[in-house]
Design an enzyme around this catalytic site. Structure first.
Site, PDB file in Angstrom:
ATOM      1  N   GLN A  16      28.892  40.893   6.288  1.00 45.40           N
ATOM      2  CA  GLN A  16      29.524  40.162   5.177  1.00 45.40           C
ATOM      3  C   GLN A  16      28.874  40.515   3.838  1.00 45.40           C
ATOM      4  OE1 GLN A  16      31.024  35.978   6.093  1.00 45.40           O
ATOM      5  NE2 GLN A  16      29.260  36.094   7.441  1.00 45.40           N
ATOM      6  N   TYR A  67      20.432  40.452  13.469  1.00 48.85           N
ATOM      7  CA  TYR A  67      21.057  39.894  14.673  1.00 48.85           C
ATOM      8  C   TYR A  67      21.443  38.469  14.293  1.00 48.85           C
ATOM      9  CZ  TYR A  67      21.432  38.268  19.561  1.00 48.85           C
ATOM     10  OH  TYR A  67      21.870  37.743  20.753  1.00 48.85           O
ATOM     11  N   THR A  68      22.739  38.197  14.149  1.00 47.94           N
ATOM     12  CA  THR A  68      23.181  36.903  13.603  1.00 47.94           C
ATOM     13  C   THR A  68      23.936  36.025  14.610  1.00 47.94           C
ATOM     14  OG1 THR A  68      25.175  37.967  12.737  1.00 47.94           O
ATOM     15  CG2 THR A  68      23.303  37.726  11.217  1.00 47.94           C
ATOM     16  N   THR A 107      17.018  33.104   6.034  1.00 48.09           N
ATOM     17  CA  THR A 107      17.963  32.048   6.389  1.00 48.09           C
ATOM     18  C   THR A 107      17.380  30.638   6.213  1.00 48.09           C
ATOM     19  OG1 THR A 107      19.180  31.124   8.288  1.00 48.09           O
ATOM     20  CG2 THR A 107      17.169  32.310   8.796  1.00 48.09           C
ATOM     21  N   ASP A 108      18.268  29.678   6.027  1.00 45.66           N
ATOM     22  CA  ASP A 108      17.891  28.258   6.009  1.00 45.66           C
ATOM     23  C   ASP A 108      17.414  27.798   7.390  1.00 45.66           C
ATOM     24  OD1 ASP A 108      20.650  28.696   6.792  1.00 45.66           O
ATOM     25  OD2 ASP A 108      20.893  26.523   6.855  1.00 45.66           O
ATOM     26  N   TYR A 131      16.969  32.218  16.688  1.00 48.71           N
ATOM     27  CA  TYR A 131      17.348  32.985  15.503  1.00 48.71           C
ATOM     28  C   TYR A 131      16.408  32.667  14.336  1.00 48.71           C
ATOM     29  CZ  TYR A 131      19.998  34.227  11.300  1.00 48.71           C
ATOM     30  OH  TYR A 131      20.377  34.717  10.065  1.00 48.71           O
ATOM     31  N   LYS A 135      13.631  35.159  12.334  1.00 48.67           N
ATOM     32  CA  LYS A 135      13.675  35.426  10.887  1.00 48.67           C
ATOM     33  C   LYS A 135      12.385  34.984  10.193  1.00 48.67           C
ATOM     34  CE  LYS A 135      17.110  36.797   8.963  1.00 48.67           C
ATOM     35  NZ  LYS A 135      17.572  38.174   8.654  1.00 48.67           N
ATOM     36  N   TRP A 156      24.875  29.262   5.308  1.00 46.26           N
ATOM     37  CA  TRP A 156      26.326  29.055   5.488  1.00 46.26           C
ATOM     38  C   TRP A 156      27.156  30.161   4.816  1.00 46.26           C
ATOM     39  CZ3 TRP A 156      27.776  23.151   4.907  1.00 46.26           C
ATOM     40  CH2 TRP A 156      26.853  22.362   5.614  1.00 46.26           C
TER      41      TRP A 156
END
Length: 291
Positions: A16, A67-68, A107-108, A131, A135, A156
């Site tokens: 994205q 890797y999401t 990431t959050d 995950y 990170k 998000w």
């Protein structure tokens, strides 16, 4: 004689954020931009990664590949750690030895989610899923190797590209009369195009201040209210029922609260961050007209 163009290496070109970076940067002739994806730079080939990254002779590296698959990571912890943590360490080593400036996207999910106030960069980290753990391990490793790296935590994320909440909601609302959406998780969405613009602005400004930063769109919402706004803006008629996290179990736990404070990134790099509703409207317009 012309000065050599600054070279930017961007990983995760098919994702994205990578796709949005490609849109805003591909036609910019003032930089030499190289986009790599999982085929052209496999992150799981750890023994070759350092040399491959170094060979690009980049001035800047934007490491957006990851890797999401958050739920899948619970049953593939080694793979998630390999891609998100160990590969990022190799990229940081290559950045250091190649004298490149590194931007790493985090990431959050490094947070537990039990705060009541917007999370600052020095808020206590305590990930509650694999995950997030992978990170956070990457963040710590990168900071050890390359303290001047810029780490941007975001939340998000959605885009006209790839799979994301906005596109999933539209698809569901078009095909179902009624859906359920979690209403007790708070945060703020991030339009990947806005984040891409912010990253480019940081590089173009040549003001480099290493450290951890938070970026998401302004405002606060829940997944349920996010879905309601998607429904309103897309003129759909599906009934959305709010449910609790406990009624909607997933393999990976999600933080109940992950609203990020953006004060540091706004102040340091003089960035204006759009409100989440404004960006959602812009994205839906683009999606409708995107071919």
């Amino acid at each position: 004689m012309d000065e050599r163009k600054k070279r930017v290496l961007i990983t995760g070109a098919g994702g994205q954020l990578g796709s949005e970076l490609k849109d805003i940067w591909e036609s910019d002739e003032s930089f030499d931009v190289i986009f790599v994806n999982r085929e052209t730079l496999p992150l799981d080939e750890l023994d070759l990664l350092y040399k491959r990254v170094l060979s690009h002779k980049a001035d800047y590296i934007i490491h957006a590949a990851a890797y999401t698959a958050v739920d899948k990571a619970e049953s593939e912890p080694q793979q998630a750690d390999l891609i998100n943590h160990l590969a990022s360490i190799e990229i940081a080593k290559a950045a250091k030895d190649g004298n490149a400036k590194l931007i790493f996207i985090s990431t959050d999910y490094v947070f537990q989610g039990d705060s009541a106030n917007p999370l600052s960069e020095d808020s206590t980290t305590n990930p509650i899923n694999v995950y997030g753990q992978s990170k956070l391990a990457a963040e710590l490793g990168i900071q050890t190797i390359l303290p001047q790296a810029i780490i941007i935590r975001t939340s998000w994320v959605y885009s006209i590209y790839g799979k994301n909440f906005v596109k999933t909601m539209i698809q569901l609302m078009k095909t179902k009369d009624e859906i359920q959406v979690v209403a007790d998780q708070e945060g703020s969405p991030t339009y990947a195009l806005d984040l891409a613009e912010a990253i480019k602005n940081i590089i173009v400004s040549e003001l480099w201040v290493g450290g951890i930063y938070h970026y998401s769109n302004e405002g606060k919402t829940t997944w349920y209210n996010f879905a309601e706004e998607i429904k309103r803006l897309a003129n759909l008629n599906c009934q959305i029922n709010p449910v609790s996290t406990s009624e909607f179990p997933t393999a990976a736990k999600r933080p109940a609260f992950s609203l990020l404070s953006k004060e540091k990134i706004k102040h340091t790099f003089k960035l204006a961050i759009p409100d989440w509703q404004k960006s959602l409207k812009e994205m839906l317009f683009k999606l409708e007209n995107h071919t």
